[in-house]
Design an enzyme around this catalytic site. Structure first.
Site, short mmCIF file in Angstrom:
data_model
loop_
_atom_site.label_atom_id
_atom_site.label_comp_id
_atom_site.label_asym_id
_atom_site.label_seq_id
_atom_site.Cartn_x
_atom_site.Cartn_y
_atom_site.Cartn_z
N ASN A 17 0.86 -1.29 -0.08
CA ASN A 17 -0.24 -0.02 0.26
C ASN A 17 0.96 1.20 0.06
OD1 ASN A 17 -1.87 2.05 0.35
ND2 ASN A 17 -2.38 1.27 2.63
N LYS B 267 0.18 4.27 -0.36
CA LYS B 267 -0.58 5.37 0.09
C LYS B 267 -0.33 6.72 -0.51
CE LYS B 267 -0.26 3.35 4.64
NZ LYS B 267 -0.24 3.13 6.28
N HIS C 143 -9.52 0.91 5.05
CA HIS C 143 -8.27 1.37 5.70
C HIS C 143 -8.44 2.31 6.83
CE1 HIS C 143 -4.40 2.68 6.51
NE2 HIS C 143 -3.88 1.57 5.78
N GLU D 261 -6.73 5.02 7.91
CA GLU D 261 -6.76 6.28 7.57
C GLU D 261 -7.98 6.93 6.95
OE1 GLU D 261 -3.01 5.84 5.58
OE2 GLU D 261 -1.98 4.97 7.30
N GLU E 32 -5.53 -4.86 10.71
CA GLU E 32 -4.38 -3.77 10.83
C GLU E 32 -4.84 -3.00 12.20
OE1 GLU E 32 -2.54 -2.57 6.82
OE2 GLU E 32 -4.15 -1.34 7.09
N GLY F 247 2.60 2.40 10.74
CA GLY F 247 3.59 3.50 10.36
C GLY F 247 4.07 3.55 11.71
N SER G 295 3.57 -1.95 10.32
CA SER G 295 4.77 -2.40 10.61
C SER G 295 5.33 -3.35 10.17
CB SER G 295 5.28 -1.64 12.15
OG SER G 295 4.97 -0.44 12.23
P1 PGA Z 1 2.52 0.32 7.46
O1 PGA Z 1 1.48 0.52 7.07
O2 PGA Z 1 3.44 -1.14 7.24
O3 PGA Z 1 3.72 1.61 7.19
O4 PGA Z 1 2.59 0.26 9.08
C1 PGA Z 1 0.56 -0.50 6.79
C2 PGA Z 1 -0.72 -0.08 6.37
O5 PGA Z 1 -1.39 1.11 6.61
O6 PGA Z 1 -1.49 -0.60 5.37
#
Ligand code: PGA
Length: 251
Positions: free
Chosen positions: A9, A11, A95, A97, A167, A173, A213
């Site tokens: 992803n 983003k 997601h 976010e 997640e 992140g 992560s």
């Molecule tokens: P990350 O993001 O690997 O940077 O933690 C995962 C995601 O939001 O899909």
């Protein structure tokens, strides 16, 4: 046996030129790699370029979201047929976010999931708890609410086409991944829930990815767990070598 799936992803990172380079690097390194299904989700403005590069290969294309309506007055939104025209096969839906910053709710995730299924796009439905929810013992309840919400009114025949990504919001992140045991516990809970909602066959077919992560050095531990069927990778998917490191960590 569920085949592992590793999805990147990207983003809101990388314009068309940088996306094209990363897609080419991933393709060079992953072409013919049969360890896992490989999916990348560039930002909308990069989909066309990336599609041209990976078309016909084992690296598949995902969108980071899509709207539930077919077309019309929805400024800023993208519909399924715009994605299909670019050979997009997957859509990341719900997601955290989107839930946190853009008013995504269980209801909108459900509408998007239904539309994606109707149009033969594979939904990657994201679920997961915040740190506060985990600390107050609500992890399973939140995941259950997200899963039931997303799959409301969806038949077993359609549900088995979906992918779920667990997640935990506190792991996204932050560099602080869930331990393999923490993740496995929630994955097993979700699989049990799917059995309750549908049946054993559906529960054992639907792939549940872990996201938050995930990196080359923690991927093997996570991916070796029986109910963790792959990863949804943010930060570590932005470099071909770390993304490939995760793919190669699949057992
Ligand atoms: P990350 O993001 O690997 O940077 O933690 C995962 C995601 O939001 O899909």
């Amino acid at each position: 046996m569920r085949k592992k799936l590793i999805a990147g992803n990207w983003k809101m990172n990388l314009g068309p030129a940088d996306s094209a380079k990363l897609a080419q690097d991933i393709l060079n390194a992953a072409s013919g790699n049969d360890k896992a299904d490989i999916v990348i989700a560039p930002t909308y403005t990069s989909l066309d370029r990336v599609s041209g590069i990976i078309h016909g290969s084992n690296v598949k294309l995902s969108a980071q979201d899509m709207h539930w309506e077919e077309q019309g007055a929805f400024t800023g939104k993208i519909s399924w047929d715009m994605l299909k025209e670019l050979n997009v096969e997957y859509a990341i839906l719900g997601h955290s976010e989107q839930r946190t910053f853009f008013h995504e709710t269980n209801q909108t995730v459900n509408m998007k999931t239904k539309k994606a299924l109707e149009k033969s796009l594979i939904p990657i439905v994201c679920v997961g708890e915040t740190l506060e929810e985990r600390e107050s013992g609500k992890t399973n309840a939140v995941c259950e609410d997200h899963v039931r919400g997303a799959f409301q009114g969806i038949s077993k025949e359609d549900a088995v086409k979906c992918i779920i990504a667990y997640e935990p919001v506190w792991a996204i992140g932050t560099g602080k991944n869930a331990t393999p045991e923490q993740a496995q516990d929630v994955h097993a809970f979700i699989r049990n829930l799917l059995k309750e909602m549908y049946d054993e066959g559906a529960a054992s077919t639907i792939r549940i990815l872990y996201g938050g992560s995930m990196k080359p050095d923690n991927a093997a531990g996570l991916l070796s767990k029986p109910d963790i069927d792959g990863g949804l990778i943010g930060g570590a998917s932005l470099k071909a070598d770390s993304f490939l490191g995760i793919i190669n960590a699949a057992p």
